[in-house]
Design a protein around this motif. Structure first.
Motif, PDB file in Angstrom:
ATOM      1  N   SER A 236      59.449   9.308 -23.255  1.00  0.00           N
ATOM      2  CA  SER A 236      59.107   7.922 -23.163  1.00  0.00           C
ATOM      3  C   SER A 236      58.070   7.583 -22.138  1.00  0.00           C
ATOM      4  O   SER A 236      56.868   7.119 -22.608  1.00  0.00           O
ATOM      5  CB  SER A 236      60.292   7.150 -22.817  1.00  0.00           C
ATOM      6  OG  SER A 236      60.000   5.721 -22.548  1.00  0.00           O
ATOM      7  N   ARG A 237      57.873   8.381 -20.950  1.00  0.00           N
ATOM      8  CA  ARG A 237      57.049   8.068 -20.025  1.00  0.00           C
ATOM      9  C   ARG A 237      55.973   8.737 -20.668  1.00  0.00           C
ATOM     10  O   ARG A 237      54.602   8.387 -20.201  1.00  0.00           O
ATOM     11  CB  ARG A 237      57.392   8.855 -18.879  1.00  0.00           C
ATOM     12  CG  ARG A 237      58.569   8.127 -17.921  1.00  0.00           C
ATOM     13  CD  ARG A 237      58.868   8.660 -16.650  1.00  0.00           C
ATOM     14  NE  ARG A 237      59.949   7.769 -16.008  1.00  0.00           N
ATOM     15  CZ  ARG A 237      60.289   8.107 -14.773  1.00  0.00           C
ATOM     16  NH1 ARG A 237      60.450   9.398 -14.318  1.00  0.00           N
ATOM     17  NH2 ARG A 237      61.154   7.444 -14.124  1.00  0.00           N
ATOM     18  N   MET A 238      55.530  10.018 -21.233  1.00  0.00           N
ATOM     19  CA  MET A 238      54.594  10.508 -21.878  1.00  0.00           C
ATOM     20  C   MET A 238      53.775   9.635 -22.870  1.00  0.00           C
ATOM     21  O   MET A 238      52.627   9.571 -22.839  1.00  0.00           O
ATOM     22  CB  MET A 238      54.933  11.866 -22.587  1.00  0.00           C
ATOM     23  CG  MET A 238      53.558  12.842 -22.905  1.00  0.00           C
ATOM     24  SD  MET A 238      53.857  13.873 -24.063  1.00  0.00           S
ATOM     25  CE  MET A 238      54.398  13.082 -25.565  1.00  0.00           C
ATOM     26  N   LYS A 239      54.704   8.968 -23.603  1.00  0.00           N
ATOM     27  CA  LYS A 239      54.051   8.201 -24.798  1.00  0.00           C
ATOM     28  C   LYS A 239      53.407   6.839 -24.075  1.00  0.00           C
ATOM     29  O   LYS A 239      52.155   6.589 -24.493  1.00  0.00           O
ATOM     30  CB  LYS A 239      55.282   7.688 -25.809  1.00  0.00           C
ATOM     31  CG  LYS A 239      55.653   8.784 -26.580  1.00  0.00           C
ATOM     32  CD  LYS A 239      56.769   8.233 -27.516  1.00  0.00           C
ATOM     33  CE  LYS A 239      57.241   9.425 -28.471  1.00  0.00           C
ATOM     34  NZ  LYS A 239      58.311   8.808 -29.339  1.00  0.00           N
ATOM     35  N   LYS A 240      53.868   6.386 -22.993  1.00  0.00           N
ATOM     36  CA  LYS A 240      53.385   5.251 -22.307  1.00  0.00           C
ATOM     37  C   LYS A 240      52.019   5.612 -21.347  1.00  0.00           C
ATOM     38  O   LYS A 240      50.905   4.942 -21.448  1.00  0.00           O
ATOM     39  CB  LYS A 240      54.229   4.611 -21.080  1.00  0.00           C
ATOM     40  CG  LYS A 240      54.091   3.630 -20.541  1.00  0.00           C
ATOM     41  CD  LYS A 240      54.977   2.898 -19.552  1.00  0.00           C
ATOM     42  CE  LYS A 240      54.439   1.760 -18.643  1.00  0.00           C
ATOM     43  NZ  LYS A 240      55.343   1.331 -17.604  1.00  0.00           N
TER      44      LYS A 240
ATOM     45  N   ILE B 107      52.289   8.446  -6.915  1.00  0.00           N
ATOM     46  CA  ILE B 107      51.267   7.828  -7.860  1.00  0.00           C
ATOM     47  C   ILE B 107      51.445   8.172  -9.388  1.00  0.00           C
ATOM     48  O   ILE B 107      51.115   7.505 -10.140  1.00  0.00           O
ATOM     49  CB  ILE B 107      49.953   8.415  -7.410  1.00  0.00           C
ATOM     50  CG1 ILE B 107      49.392   7.995  -6.066  1.00  0.00           C
ATOM     51  CG2 ILE B 107      48.835   8.209  -8.246  1.00  0.00           C
ATOM     52  CD1 ILE B 107      48.354   8.388  -5.499  1.00  0.00           C
ATOM     53  N   LEU B 108      51.796   9.365  -9.684  1.00  0.00           N
ATOM     54  CA  LEU B 108      52.109   9.956 -11.145  1.00  0.00           C
ATOM     55  C   LEU B 108      53.344   9.069 -11.580  1.00  0.00           C
ATOM     56  O   LEU B 108      53.298   8.905 -13.001  1.00  0.00           O
ATOM     57  CB  LEU B 108      52.296  11.368 -11.248  1.00  0.00           C
ATOM     58  CG  LEU B 108      50.842  11.948 -10.880  1.00  0.00           C
ATOM     59  CD1 LEU B 108      51.245  13.516 -11.255  1.00  0.00           C
ATOM     60  CD2 LEU B 108      49.710  11.499 -11.339  1.00  0.00           C
ATOM     61  N   GLN B 109      54.125   8.513 -10.655  1.00  0.00           N
ATOM     62  CA  GLN B 109      55.111   7.947 -11.434  1.00  0.00           C
ATOM     63  C   GLN B 109      54.746   6.436 -12.089  1.00  0.00           C
ATOM     64  O   GLN B 109      55.269   6.168 -12.906  1.00  0.00           O
ATOM     65  CB  GLN B 109      56.345   7.574 -10.316  1.00  0.00           C
ATOM     66  CG  GLN B 109      57.011   8.907  -9.731  1.00  0.00           C
ATOM     67  CD  GLN B 109      57.389   9.983 -10.996  1.00  0.00           C
ATOM     68  OE1 GLN B 109      58.145   9.575 -11.762  1.00  0.00           O
ATOM     69  NE2 GLN B 109      56.966  11.381 -10.878  1.00  0.00           N
TER      70      GLN B 109
ATOM     71  N   SER C 190      49.743  12.290 -15.567  1.00  0.00           N
ATOM     72  CA  SER C 190      51.137  11.898 -15.608  1.00  0.00           C
ATOM     73  C   SER C 190      51.317  12.277 -17.128  1.00  0.00           C
ATOM     74  O   SER C 190      52.774  12.710 -17.300  1.00  0.00           O
ATOM     75  CB  SER C 190      50.944  10.364 -15.512  1.00  0.00           C
ATOM     76  OG  SER C 190      52.296   9.607 -15.806  1.00  0.00           O
ATOM     77  N   ALA C 191      50.776  12.127 -18.150  1.00  0.00           N
ATOM     78  CA  ALA C 191      50.833  12.543 -19.317  1.00  0.00           C
ATOM     79  C   ALA C 191      51.264  14.031 -19.490  1.00  0.00           C
ATOM     80  O   ALA C 191      52.240  14.438 -20.061  1.00  0.00           O
ATOM     81  CB  ALA C 191      50.003  12.396 -20.488  1.00  0.00           C
ATOM     82  N   SER C 192      50.400  15.027 -18.615  1.00  0.00           N
ATOM     83  CA  SER C 192      50.811  16.274 -18.537  1.00  0.00           C
ATOM     84  C   SER C 192      52.015  16.548 -17.866  1.00  0.00           C
ATOM     85  O   SER C 192      52.691  17.555 -18.292  1.00  0.00           O
ATOM     86  CB  SER C 192      49.565  16.940 -17.927  1.00  0.00           C
ATOM     87  OG  SER C 192      48.345  16.810 -18.661  1.00  0.00           O
ATOM     88  N   GLU C 193      52.333  16.123 -17.081  1.00  0.00           N
ATOM     89  CA  GLU C 193      53.569  16.243 -16.089  1.00  0.00           C
ATOM     90  C   GLU C 193      54.784  16.095 -16.984  1.00  0.00           C
ATOM     91  O   GLU C 193      55.526  16.707 -17.177  1.00  0.00           O
ATOM     92  CB  GLU C 193      53.634  15.347 -14.904  1.00  0.00           C
ATOM     93  CG  GLU C 193      54.941  15.606 -14.131  1.00  0.00           C
ATOM     94  CD  GLU C 193      55.231  14.568 -13.091  1.00  0.00           C
ATOM     95  OE1 GLU C 193      56.176  14.504 -12.645  1.00  0.00           O
ATOM     96  OE2 GLU C 193      54.208  14.017 -12.694  1.00  0.00           O
TER      97      GLU C 193
END
Length: 291
Positions: A30-34, A138-140, A237-240
């Motif tokens: 979900s977080r990656m898609k966002k 920051i990445l959150q 963020s997407a990579s993590e």
């Protein structure tokens, strides 16, 4: 029976772990898609901003602009902004970034380290490297506010000649299966950094910049660095989350295999226990009949 009891306890523990890994997989997805949506939203803005920078930089061919942000400096240190995660369980995501950061930092005797992310900061400190600046979470929740704040720090050090070059090391998102650690230059800005872009407008007359081309470029640089950092935050963020999604998916699949194996062992142990009970009952009946 004690062996059967241990197997059941082991199975219960793995089932509980599987629930956690599966939940983390769904959350990371979900977080990656966002993050991917935010990258798409920022893409057009950055393309337009980079085109503007390229257009202004083209004036340097004719010596019309000499700016501190495009003239390479000999005075100052080399700044590295290293972006890692605040949480683990994401495979080799953090170790790959830290390895690249140490490799790049070893090429310069004097360097300044901005560490973004608790995993990287803790690792650097444990290895005897104290970051000059640290930031977490920051990445959150990537925000343009934090991008502006860090951009102001970098530009301030560059203007004061405390920094002659600034680089950022992060993981660039290519696909859900590919995340590549990269090192990109933030400052100074060079024409070769914008070769991948075509000129957005072809002028038929000489453009006018008010109050001057140098003043306009100064303002554009601030927006460019902030926008660039915000884009990097989104990419990281997407990579993590993609790396954690992959790691949790593998963990869930391994848990499913272990559950299947343990279930088979438990069924086998139950069958053996039932067979032994039947044998004992039969043996007892034979003994009572003989008496």
């Amino acid at each position: 029976m004690s062996n059967l009891s241990e197997l059941r306890q082991h199975l219960y523990a793995i089932e509980q772990t599987r629930q956690i890994t599966n939940a983390m997989y769904l959350l990371s997805t979900s977080r990656m898609k966002k993050a991917m949506q935010n990258i798409d939203f920022n893409l057009l803005y950055m393309k337009r901003l980079r085109s503007t920078v390229k257009d202004i930089l083209s004036k340097t061919k004719h010596g019309e602009i000499h700016n501190r942000f495009i003239d390479e400096q000999n005075e100052g240190k080399v700044l590295f902004v290293v972006i890692t995660s605040d949480k683990g369980l994401c495979g080799g995501y953090n170790s790959d970034i830290i390895r690249l950061a140490k490799e790049k930092m070893s090429e310069h005797k004097n360097s300044i380290l901005f560490s973004i992310g608790s995993i990287g900061s803790d690792t650097f400190i444990n290895q005897g490297i104290t970051p000059d600046y640290t930031s977490y979470d920051i990445l959150q929740h990537p925000s343009l506010y934090m991008a502006n704040k860090i951009a102001e720090n970098i530009i301030g050090l560059y203007i004061k000649h405390q920094v002659k070059q600034a680089y950022i090391i992060y993981t660039e998102y290519e696909s859900s299966a590919v995340q590549t650690p990269v090192c990109r230059r933030i400052l100074p800005l060079l024409r070769r950094d914008f070769l991948d872009l075509e000129y957005e407008l072809i002028y038929t007359a000489q453009p006018l910049f008010e109050p001057s081309v140098d003043a306009v470029f100064e303002n554009v640089v601030s927006s460019y660095v902030s926008g660039f950092l915000y884009d990097v935050f989104m990419q990281a963020s997407a990579s993590e989350n993609s790396a954690r999604m992959s790691a949790m998916q593998n963990a869930t699949e391994n848990a499913d295999k272990m559950i299947a194996q343990l279930s088979a062992k438990i069924n086998e142990a139950r069958q053996i226990a039932i067979t032994n009970e039947i044998i004992e009952i039969a043996a007892a009946s034979d003994v009572s009949g003989a008496v």
